[in-house]
Write a protein that holds these residues in place. Structure first.
Motif, PDB file in Angstrom:
ATOM      1  N   GLY A  92       9.093 130.921  52.691  1.00 15.98           N
ATOM      2  CA  GLY A  92       8.611 131.971  53.575  1.00 15.98           C
ATOM      3  C   GLY A  92       7.711 133.004  52.936  1.00 15.98           C
ATOM      4  N   VAL A  93       7.601 133.015  51.622  1.00 19.18           N
ATOM      5  CA  VAL A  93       6.865 134.085  50.941  1.00 19.18           C
ATOM      6  C   VAL A  93       5.364 133.815  51.007  1.00 19.18           C
ATOM      7  CG1 VAL A  93       6.517 135.307  48.758  1.00 19.18           C
ATOM      8  CG2 VAL A  93       8.820 134.570  49.430  1.00 19.18           C
ATOM      9  N   GLY A  94       4.680 134.597  51.840  1.00 17.36           N
ATOM     10  CA  GLY A  94       3.228 134.521  51.945  1.00 17.36           C
ATOM     11  C   GLY A  94       2.689 133.517  52.938  1.00 17.36           C
ATOM     12  N   THR A  95       3.556 132.727  53.584  1.00 22.48           N
ATOM     13  CA  THR A  95       3.083 131.592  54.367  1.00 22.48           C
ATOM     14  C   THR A  95       3.163 131.789  55.875  1.00 22.48           C
ATOM     15  OG1 THR A  95       5.274 130.597  54.184  1.00 22.48           O
ATOM     16  CG2 THR A  95       3.636 129.952  52.547  1.00 22.48           C
ATOM     17  N   GLY A  96       3.800 132.877  56.340  1.00 19.12           N
ATOM     18  CA  GLY A  96       3.779 133.161  57.770  1.00 19.12           C
ATOM     19  C   GLY A  96       5.080 132.979  58.507  1.00 19.12           C
ATOM     20  N   TYR A  97       6.186 132.751  57.792  1.00 18.83           N
ATOM     21  CA  TYR A  97       7.465 132.503  58.456  1.00 18.83           C
ATOM     22  C   TYR A  97       8.206 133.781  58.859  1.00 18.83           C
ATOM     23  CZ  TYR A  97       7.257 127.484  57.650  1.00 18.83           C
ATOM     24  OH  TYR A  97       6.891 126.156  57.682  1.00 18.83           O
ATOM     25  N   GLY A  98       7.524 134.923  58.807  1.00 13.75           N
ATOM     26  CA  GLY A  98       8.105 136.132  59.371  1.00 13.75           C
ATOM     27  C   GLY A  98       8.460 137.220  58.390  1.00 13.75           C
ATOM     28  N   LEU A  99       8.355 136.962  57.081  1.00 13.81           N
ATOM     29  CA  LEU A  99       8.710 137.991  56.102  1.00 13.81           C
ATOM     30  C   LEU A  99       7.657 139.094  56.046  1.00 13.81           C
ATOM     31  CD1 LEU A  99      10.150 135.879  53.147  1.00 13.81           C
ATOM     32  CD2 LEU A  99      11.382 137.057  54.962  1.00 13.81           C
ATOM     33  N   GLU A 100       6.381 138.722  56.109  1.00 12.37           N
ATOM     34  CA  GLU A 100       5.305 139.710  56.093  1.00 12.37           C
ATOM     35  C   GLU A 100       4.856 139.973  57.531  1.00 12.37           C
ATOM     36  OE1 GLU A 100       5.131 137.325  52.277  1.00 12.37           O
ATOM     37  OE2 GLU A 100       4.969 136.772  54.378  1.00 12.37           O
ATOM     38  N   GLN A 101       4.949 141.212  57.955  1.00 16.10           N
ATOM     39  CA  GLN A 101       4.649 141.540  59.346  1.00 16.10           C
ATOM     40  C   GLN A 101       3.160 141.465  59.670  1.00 16.10           C
ATOM     41  OE1 GLN A 101       7.185 141.899  61.675  1.00 16.10           O
ATOM     42  NE2 GLN A 101       8.185 141.091  59.847  1.00 16.10           N
ATOM     43  N   ASP A 102       2.293 141.407  58.647  1.00 18.34           N
ATOM     44  CA  ASP A 102       0.857 141.319  58.906  1.00 18.34           C
ATOM     45  C   ASP A 102       0.343 139.885  58.886  1.00 18.34           C
ATOM     46  OD1 ASP A 102       1.234 140.917  56.202  1.00 18.34           O
ATOM     47  OD2 ASP A 102      -0.589 142.000  55.605  1.00 18.34           O
ATOM     48  N   TRP A 103       1.228 138.906  58.623  1.00 17.56           N
ATOM     49  CA  TRP A 103       0.801 137.497  58.622  1.00 17.56           C
ATOM     50  C   TRP A 103       1.976 136.636  59.081  1.00 17.56           C
ATOM     51  CZ3 TRP A 103      -4.184 135.804  57.092  1.00 17.56           C
ATOM     52  CH2 TRP A 103      -4.369 134.411  57.197  1.00 17.56           C
ATOM     53  N   ARG A 104       1.932 136.307  60.352  1.00 21.32           N
ATOM     54  CA  ARG A 104       2.962 135.451  60.946  1.00 21.32           C
ATOM     55  C   ARG A 104       2.265 134.263  61.606  1.00 21.32           C
ATOM     56  NH1 ARG A 104       7.749 138.508  62.594  1.00 21.32           N
ATOM     57  NH2 ARG A 104       7.837 137.254  64.472  1.00 21.32           N
ATOM     58  N   HIS A 105       2.971 133.137  61.684  1.00 29.04           N
ATOM     59  CA  HIS A 105       2.387 131.970  62.344  1.00 29.04           C
ATOM     60  C   HIS A 105       1.941 132.323  63.758  1.00 29.04           C
ATOM     61  CE1 HIS A 105       5.016 129.246  59.585  1.00 29.04           C
ATOM     62  NE2 HIS A 105       3.894 129.628  59.002  1.00 29.04           N
ATOM     63  N   GLY A 106       0.689 132.032  64.054  1.00 32.32           N
ATOM     64  CA  GLY A 106       0.153 132.272  65.384  1.00 32.32           C
ATOM     65  C   GLY A 106      -0.399 133.665  65.598  1.00 32.32           C
ATOM     66  N   MET A 107      -0.314 134.534  64.612  1.00 30.52           N
ATOM     67  CA  MET A 107      -0.829 135.898  64.762  1.00 30.52           C
ATOM     68  C   MET A 107      -2.358 135.903  64.711  1.00 30.52           C
ATOM     69  SD  MET A 107      -0.031 139.250  62.372  1.00 30.52           S
ATOM     70  CE  MET A 107       1.624 139.494  63.005  1.00 30.52           C
ATOM     71  N   GLU A 167       9.669 137.982  40.177  1.00 33.69           N
ATOM     72  CA  GLU A 167       9.270 139.277  40.706  1.00 33.69           C
ATOM     73  C   GLU A 167       9.318 139.339  42.227  1.00 33.69           C
ATOM     74  OE1 GLU A 167       5.425 139.929  39.034  1.00 33.69           O
ATOM     75  OE2 GLU A 167       6.178 140.066  36.964  1.00 33.69           O
ATOM     76  N   ILE A 168       9.610 138.213  42.887  1.00 33.66           N
ATOM     77  CA  ILE A 168       9.769 138.242  44.346  1.00 33.66           C
ATOM     78  C   ILE A 168      10.984 139.101  44.678  1.00 33.66           C
ATOM     79  CG2 ILE A 168      10.243 136.864  46.406  1.00 33.66           C
ATOM     80  CD1 ILE A 168       8.773 134.540  45.062  1.00 33.66           C
ATOM     81  N   GLU A 169      10.816 140.031  45.618  1.00 35.08           N
ATOM     82  CA  GLU A 169      11.872 140.987  45.911  1.00 35.08           C
ATOM     83  C   GLU A 169      13.138 140.289  46.418  1.00 35.08           C
ATOM     84  OE1 GLU A 169      10.688 144.757  47.802  1.00 35.08           O
ATOM     85  OE2 GLU A 169       8.691 143.866  47.927  1.00 35.08           O
ATOM     86  N   ASP A 170      14.286 140.850  46.020  1.00 32.86           N
ATOM     87  CA  ASP A 170      15.562 140.237  46.365  1.00 32.86           C
ATOM     88  C   ASP A 170      15.745 140.102  47.876  1.00 32.86           C
ATOM     89  OD1 ASP A 170      16.211 139.964  43.710  1.00 32.86           O
ATOM     90  OD2 ASP A 170      17.446 141.773  43.613  1.00 32.86           O
ATOM     91  N   TRP A 171      15.309 141.123  48.647  1.00 32.70           N
ATOM     92  CA  TRP A 171      15.505 141.059  50.087  1.00 32.70           C
ATOM     93  C   TRP A 171      14.719 139.905  50.692  1.00 32.70           C
ATOM     94  CZ3 TRP A 171      11.879 141.163  53.901  1.00 32.70           C
ATOM     95  CH2 TRP A 171      10.613 141.656  53.581  1.00 32.70           C
ATOM     96  N   MET A 172      13.552 139.579  50.104  1.00 30.35           N
ATOM     97  CA  MET A 172      12.761 138.467  50.613  1.00 30.35           C
ATOM     98  C   MET A 172      13.476 137.146  50.348  1.00 30.35           C
ATOM     99  SD  MET A 172       8.842 139.617  49.703  1.00 30.35           S
ATOM    100  CE  MET A 172       8.075 138.624  50.983  1.00 30.35           C
ATOM    101  N   LYS A 173      14.053 137.010  49.168  1.00 32.89           N
ATOM    102  CA  LYS A 173      14.799 135.790  48.875  1.00 32.89           C
ATOM    103  C   LYS A 173      16.009 135.663  49.783  1.00 32.89           C
ATOM    104  CE  LYS A 173      13.433 135.523  43.995  1.00 32.89           C
ATOM    105  NZ  LYS A 173      13.882 135.542  42.584  1.00 32.89           N
TER     106      LYS A 173
END
Length: 377
Positions: free
Chosen positions: A293-308, A324-330
């Protein structure tokens, strides 16, 4: 396609049978060096989707190699030609339907660390999975269909100017096609879904495992609510011999072992209960965890989601160091584990490799998690 007699509704092909904004139509691929994989091996995942009622097409390629997490992503306006399966320098070509596909990421300045030209050839027939259907507060949130198949890869992968030969005797993986309704695009106003009584029970427990064992592949799906009730399940063996029918393996049960202080799976055991027969078991050993999900659009980043909607054409590259990926993201991310499997059936053991995708997000009574922030003791 409108010149062929394949219409399903009284519309042209590019108009789907529902006006639901969340309708999507997607490809997924993964590629890895199979039995030769180590913790530092490259593990590539590629996805591309069209969103007809949002007018968007987007795609990504994400590579994990050692501590590097390398992302390419692109988004563009969806035109009239649904046979145009591309997003910027990323494209998919169907060379032979349900059997052979080509996946290409041309060299590009936005992500100079990653490019490839790869051809997937299936080694088992495409298998139609159990339909995924779910309602929340009377609204249909999931109504999807998917087929999957395993196979091998041929071509070249270039990582940071290093050309890696991808040969069919070594490189394996699986690909799937899914379509239907699932949450996509910009976040909608939550309404009642934001109520504390509703959010307290929201979770995502998911196991999706695609295993290759030479003469056959095994497909496993388990989704459960917070109390352990099944939303969807599947357990099917697909034989390389196309004269043999797919075989139901029975009800799958899971035993997950987590790394303390996380929800990352370090080992798993799946047990399949078949009426009147001895249970079949699979031991899973994760080798390379890939944070899909990190960077690919599965909903973790609110500025880049699938279909946005991003614009007529946007192409980007990202790079992270995995530690260095944040714990909450993992914690909130489905993890695609490149894994080794040992299947035991009636005293016989079979060794295989493949995908063990797992997410344990939110409350989960089965493993003692009462909220989103709980981790293994």
């Amino acid at each position: 396609m409108d010149d062929y007699p394949v219409h399903q509704i009284a519309e042209v092909i590019r108009h789907v049978g529902t006006s639901d904004r969340n309708f999507y139509d997607r490809y997924y691929f993964n590629a890895h060096p199979g039995a030769e994989a180590t913790a530092d091996s490259p593990f590539l995942i590629v996805g591309l989707g069209q969103y007809p009622n949002l007018g968007v097409v987007d795609g990504f390629a994400v590579l994990r190699r050692g501590e590097d997490h390398i992302v390419f992503r692109a988004s563009k306006a969806l035109g009239d030609d649904r046979m145009d399966v591309s997003a910027g320098p990323l494209r998919i070509e169907v060379l032979e339907g349900l059997h052979r596909l080509r996946v290409v990421l041309e060299p590009n300045p936005e992500q100079p660390g990653l490019s490839f030209d790869l051809t997937f050839t299936a080694d088992v027939p495409a298998s139609l999975e159990a339909r995924h259907f779910h309602r929340q507060l009377e609204r249909v949130t999931f109504d999807t269909q998917r087929f999957v198949q395993t196979g091998h890869w041929r071509g070249e992968l270039v990582v940071d100017d290093e050309a890696i030969a991808v040969t069919p005797g070594v490189w394996h993986g699986n690909r799937d096609r899914s379509w239907g309704v699932r949450p996509v695009g910009e976040a909608e106003p939550p309404g009642r879904r934001a109520d504390a009584a509703v959010t307290a029970q929201q979770n995502f427990f998911w196991i999706y495992s695609i295993m290759q064992f030479g003469g056959f592949s095994v497909i496993v799906i388990v989704q459960e609510d917070a109390h352990g009730r099944r939303i969807v399940e599947d357990a099917t063996r697909v034989w390389a011999d196309r004269n043999r029918e797919p075989e139901w393996l029975g009800r799958p049960e899971h035993e997950l072992t987590f790394r303390p202080g996380t929800r990352e799976v370090t080992a798993a055991r799946l047990t399949f209960h078949r009426p009147g027969r001895e249970a079949l078991t699979v031991e899973c050993e994760p080798v390379v965890p890939h944070y899909l999900g990190v960077g690919t659009g599965y909903g973790l980043e609110q500025d880049w989601r699938h279909g946005m909607w991003q614009g007529e054409l946007i192409v980007q590259g990202l790079r992270h160091k995995v530690p260095e990926i944040e714990d909450w993201m993992k914690l909130m991310c489905p993890v695609d584990n490149l894994s080794r499997f040992t299947l035991t059936e009636e005293g016989q053991k079979y060794s295989g490799t493949g995908l063990f995708e797992v997410a344990v997000i939110g409350p989960c009574e089965s493993y003692g998690f009462t909220g989103y922030g709980d981790t293994a003791g």
